[in-house]
Design a protein around this motif. Structure first.
Motif, PDB file in Angstrom:
ATOM      1  N   LEU A 126     -26.183  -0.786   0.634  1.00 41.68           N
ATOM      2  CA  LEU A 126     -25.340  -1.866   1.177  1.00 41.68           C
ATOM      3  C   LEU A 126     -24.342  -1.304   2.191  1.00 41.68           C
ATOM      4  O   LEU A 126     -24.129  -1.882   3.250  1.00 41.68           O
ATOM      5  CB  LEU A 126     -24.590  -2.589   0.053  1.00 41.68           C
ATOM      6  N   VAL A 127     -23.753  -0.153   1.853  1.00 44.57           N
ATOM      7  CA  VAL A 127     -22.787   0.476   2.766  1.00 44.57           C
ATOM      8  C   VAL A 127     -23.496   0.970   4.026  1.00 44.57           C
ATOM      9  O   VAL A 127     -23.024   0.760   5.146  1.00 44.57           O
ATOM     10  CB  VAL A 127     -22.046   1.635   2.056  1.00 44.57           C
ATOM     11  N   ALA A 128     -24.659   1.600   3.830  1.00 45.94           N
ATOM     12  CA  ALA A 128     -25.412   2.141   4.969  1.00 45.94           C
ATOM     13  C   ALA A 128     -25.859   1.022   5.922  1.00 45.94           C
ATOM     14  O   ALA A 128     -25.834   1.184   7.137  1.00 45.94           O
ATOM     15  CB  ALA A 128     -26.622   2.925   4.465  1.00 45.94           C
ATOM     16  N   ARG A 129     -26.258  -0.115   5.350  1.00 45.01           N
ATOM     17  CA  ARG A 129     -26.664  -1.246   6.203  1.00 45.01           C
ATOM     18  C   ARG A 129     -25.482  -1.755   7.029  1.00 45.01           C
ATOM     19  O   ARG A 129     -25.629  -2.099   8.208  1.00 45.01           O
ATOM     20  CB  ARG A 129     -27.236  -2.385   5.353  1.00 45.01           C
ATOM     21  N   LEU A 182     -29.226   9.489  10.126  1.00 48.62           N
ATOM     22  CA  LEU A 182     -27.907   9.472   9.486  1.00 48.62           C
ATOM     23  C   LEU A 182     -28.120   8.985   8.058  1.00 48.62           C
ATOM     24  O   LEU A 182     -28.556   7.858   7.828  1.00 48.62           O
ATOM     25  CB  LEU A 182     -26.941   8.543  10.248  1.00 48.62           C
ATOM     26  N   LEU A 183     -27.833   9.864   7.097  1.00 47.76           N
ATOM     27  CA  LEU A 183     -28.112   9.627   5.672  1.00 47.76           C
ATOM     28  C   LEU A 183     -26.799   9.367   4.930  1.00 47.76           C
ATOM     29  O   LEU A 183     -25.865  10.163   5.030  1.00 47.76           O
ATOM     30  CB  LEU A 183     -28.807  10.873   5.110  1.00 47.76           C
ATOM     31  N   ILE A 184     -26.732   8.258   4.183  1.00 51.10           N
ATOM     32  CA  ILE A 184     -25.457   7.844   3.573  1.00 51.10           C
ATOM     33  C   ILE A 184     -25.558   7.745   2.046  1.00 51.10           C
ATOM     34  O   ILE A 184     -26.529   7.248   1.493  1.00 51.10           O
ATOM     35  CB  ILE A 184     -24.988   6.509   4.196  1.00 51.10           C
ATOM     36  N   ASP A 185     -24.495   8.223   1.380  1.00 53.42           N
ATOM     37  CA  ASP A 185     -24.384   8.126  -0.081  1.00 53.42           C
ATOM     38  C   ASP A 185     -22.978   7.615  -0.411  1.00 53.42           C
ATOM     39  O   ASP A 185     -22.126   7.518   0.479  1.00 53.42           O
ATOM     40  CB  ASP A 185     -24.628   9.503  -0.722  1.00 53.42           C
ATOM     41  N   ASP A 186     -22.739   7.305  -1.678  1.00 54.96           N
ATOM     42  CA  ASP A 186     -21.401   6.806  -2.026  1.00 54.96           C
ATOM     43  C   ASP A 186     -20.406   7.931  -2.308  1.00 54.96           C
ATOM     44  O   ASP A 186     -19.285   7.902  -1.801  1.00 54.96           O
ATOM     45  CB  ASP A 186     -21.472   5.802  -3.206  1.00 54.96           C
ATOM     46  N   ILE A 187     -20.832   8.898  -3.122  1.00 57.88           N
ATOM     47  CA  ILE A 187     -19.905   9.974  -3.497  1.00 57.88           C
ATOM     48  C   ILE A 187     -20.572  11.324  -3.253  1.00 57.88           C
ATOM     49  O   ILE A 187     -21.740  11.507  -3.595  1.00 57.88           O
ATOM     50  CB  ILE A 187     -19.548   9.878  -4.998  1.00 57.88           C
ATOM     51  N   VAL A 188     -19.837  12.260  -2.670  1.00 61.51           N
ATOM     52  CA  VAL A 188     -20.359  13.624  -2.529  1.00 61.51           C
ATOM     53  C   VAL A 188     -19.482  14.547  -3.366  1.00 61.51           C
ATOM     54  O   VAL A 188     -18.254  14.468  -3.311  1.00 61.51           O
ATOM     55  CB  VAL A 188     -20.452  14.066  -1.046  1.00 61.51           C
TER      56      VAL A 188
END
Ligand code: ZN
Length: 219
Positions: A126-129, A182-188
């Motif tokens: 959802l964030v990446a979109r 560009l690769l997105i996650d919530d927490i790193v």
């Protein structure tokens, strides 16, 4: 919901703008209430993630520390179905990539089919979109999580890399050959998950992978 012109005033009365993080009513044009603003730790850091492959590393941009109101919003987003913060977080990530045109598309770290069924959505997607929309880039689903592994946050640094090994693969349909992703996650935290996903993309032919996460946990 967004209305323009003469309906904007009425719409604000009926659907007043709300804080993206806690849901409190805020003045028009404000996305985060003063209380949340005060308790957000903005870091805007660029971390290096070690791919454990001939010293190769990739970068990961992170706007926030996983703390205070950001932490609370992510927990509500992930576990309580409150997705209102997705647009806000997507915008914050997009703002860290002024060179966005160099990417071919945006993607997200996937969750397993089982997790998706119970949660109903993938929070990182959802964030990446939203970020992709802001950056005028397409969103593509190019990774699959094939194994429902143990949750990373329950493991120590050493266990984390082993726990994600082999659990992701490239989805069929559409080539990754030569793509800048560009690769997105919530927490790193240690970067093990993003690193593993990046490796899968690179092995499937992607030319370059850069990452972003909403927030970082410092171990
Ligand atoms: Zn708030």
């Amino acid at each position: 919901m967004k209305f323009d012109g003469p309906f904007a005033f009425l719409a604000d009365l009926l659907f007043p703008p709300r804080c993206a993080l806690c849901g409190a009513v805020v003045p028009f044009g404000v996305s985060v209430c003063p209380a949340c603003e005060k308790e957000c730790v903005r870091v805007d850091t660029c971390r290096r993630i070690d791919l454990a492959e001939n010293g190769k590393t990739i970068s990961c941009m992170v706007p926030y520390r996983y703390d205070g109101k950001v932490r609370e919003a992510i927990i509500r987003f992930k576990f309580y179905g409150q997705t209102r913060s997705a647009d806000f977080f997507g915008r914050q990530i997009a703002g860290l990539f002024p060179d966005a045109p160099r990417f071919d598309f945006v993607t997200a770290v996937p969750i397993s089919k089982e997790r998706r069924r119970t949660r109903g959505y993938n929070q990182s997607e959802l964030v990446a979109r939203r970020a992709a929309g802001r950056l005028a880039l397409p969103y593509r689903e190019v990774l699959i999580k094939t194994i429902d592994n143990r949750e990373q946050h329950k493991l120590d640094r050493k266990e984390r890399r082993g726990n994600v090994k082999g659990v992701y693969r490239a989805a069929g349909g559409g080539s990754l050959q030569g793509a800048s992703v560009l690769l997105i996650d919530d927490i790193v935290t240690t970067g093990a998950t993003l690193g593993e996903c990046a490796k899968v993309l690179l092995h499937a032919g992607a030319k370059s992978v850069r990452c972003a996460a909403i927030s970082e946990v410092l171990l």
